[in-house]
Design an enzyme around this catalytic site. Structure first.
Site, mmCIF file in Angstrom:
data_model
loop_
_atom_site.group_PDB
_atom_site.id
_atom_site.type_symbol
_atom_site.label_atom_id
_atom_site.label_comp_id
_atom_site.label_asym_id
_atom_site.label_seq_id
_atom_site.Cartn_x
_atom_site.Cartn_y
_atom_site.Cartn_z
ATOM 1 N N SER A 132 43.085 39.159 42.311
ATOM 2 C CA SER A 132 43.501 40.225 41.411
ATOM 3 C C SER A 132 44.739 39.773 40.646
ATOM 4 O O SER A 132 45.547 38.986 41.153
ATOM 5 C CB SER A 132 43.834 41.492 42.208
ATOM 6 O OG SER A 132 44.488 42.453 41.400
ATOM 7 N N TYR B 246 48.316 45.298 49.064
ATOM 8 C CA TYR B 246 47.328 44.682 48.178
ATOM 9 C C TYR B 246 47.906 43.450 47.488
ATOM 10 O O TYR B 246 47.278 42.383 47.459
ATOM 11 C CB TYR B 246 46.853 45.702 47.150
ATOM 12 C CG TYR B 246 45.591 45.290 46.431
ATOM 13 C CD1 TYR B 246 44.363 45.308 47.088
ATOM 14 C CD2 TYR B 246 45.612 44.885 45.096
ATOM 15 C CE1 TYR B 246 43.194 44.944 46.434
ATOM 16 C CE2 TYR B 246 44.456 44.516 44.440
ATOM 17 C CZ TYR B 246 43.251 44.544 45.120
ATOM 18 O OH TYR B 246 42.096 44.158 44.466
#
Length: 228
Positions: free
Chosen positions: A134, A150
């Protein structure tokens, strides 16, 4: 081409299965609960025997070993897509147990699956490993903070991919960290700007053209090299 996709029951993983089948691949899809993967089941019926659904909990070593043992070689493309994101994931009220779980699923598990499938990857004589990362895993691009579990897990995944790029090159196996963008899925939410079909088409197109000079690199679904 034989393709392995983890986290394949919904979102990006499910669309990866669809598009790989559409281009003629044999797909092995790993999911935590095969009986609840109804959309995958419908794809199985129309796949002419090219889609195989396996139970796989990427956070469980025993499950990964059983999965690897059930897969025939070679594996030409491994896509470590399985991932989680908890919200809120802010400094206030940080849940350390949830952070560790996120790290296990998003970073450690991808490495675990890759290691378990090394014999099948080596048998392909030119395999690729794509770890779904990501932009939030980019330290350079962190301009607003937050998203602790995350961000940390994807940064760790990027580092693992960088090392895999070095360690597996002699085996003819190339490894890439790939950002699918902010995608309209259950995880990404309805406000995300990128349709899942667009993201996955881009990911597969970019993966097809990445070569030995790119191994260990970090790329988005449009082919841009991203900053660590």
């Amino acid at each position: 081409m034989n393709v392995v996709i983890t986290g394949a029951s919904r979102g990006i993983g499910l669309e990866l299965v669809r598009q790989c089948l559409a281009r003629g691949d044999v797909v092995h899809a790993g999911v935590r609960a095969p009986r609840r993967a109804t959309e995958l089941a419908s794809l199985v019926r129309g796949s002419s025997g090219r889609l195989h659904v396996h139970m796989l909990d990427v956070a469980d070593e025993a499950s990964v070993q059983v999965f690897a043992g059930a897969l025939p070689g070679p594996v030409h493309l491994l896509i470590n897509n399985a991932g989680v994101r908890s919200r809120p994931d802010a400094l206030a009220g940080l849940d350390s147990e949830d952070l560790i779980r996120t790290f296990q699923v998003n970073a450690v598990a991808a490495l675990r699956v890759t290691v378990a499938l090394l014999p099948q990857l080596r048998a392909a004589g030119g395999a690729k490993v794509a770890n779904l990362s990501s932009n939030l895993g980019s330290i350079t691009d962190n301009s607003w903070g937050g998203a602790y579990g995350y961000r940390m897990s994807k940064a760790a995944l990027n580092m693992a991919t960088r090392s895999l790029g070095h360690d597996l090159k002699e085996d003819g196996i190339l490894a890439f960290a790939m950002s699918p963008g902010w995608v309209r899925t259950d995880m990404g939410g309805s406000e995300a700007p990128t349709a899942v079909e667009v993201s996955v088409t881009g990911l597969l197109t970019v993966l097809a053209r990445l070569g030995g000079e790119d191994t260990g690199g970090f790329f988005d679904f449009e082919g841009h090299r991203l900053s660590w």
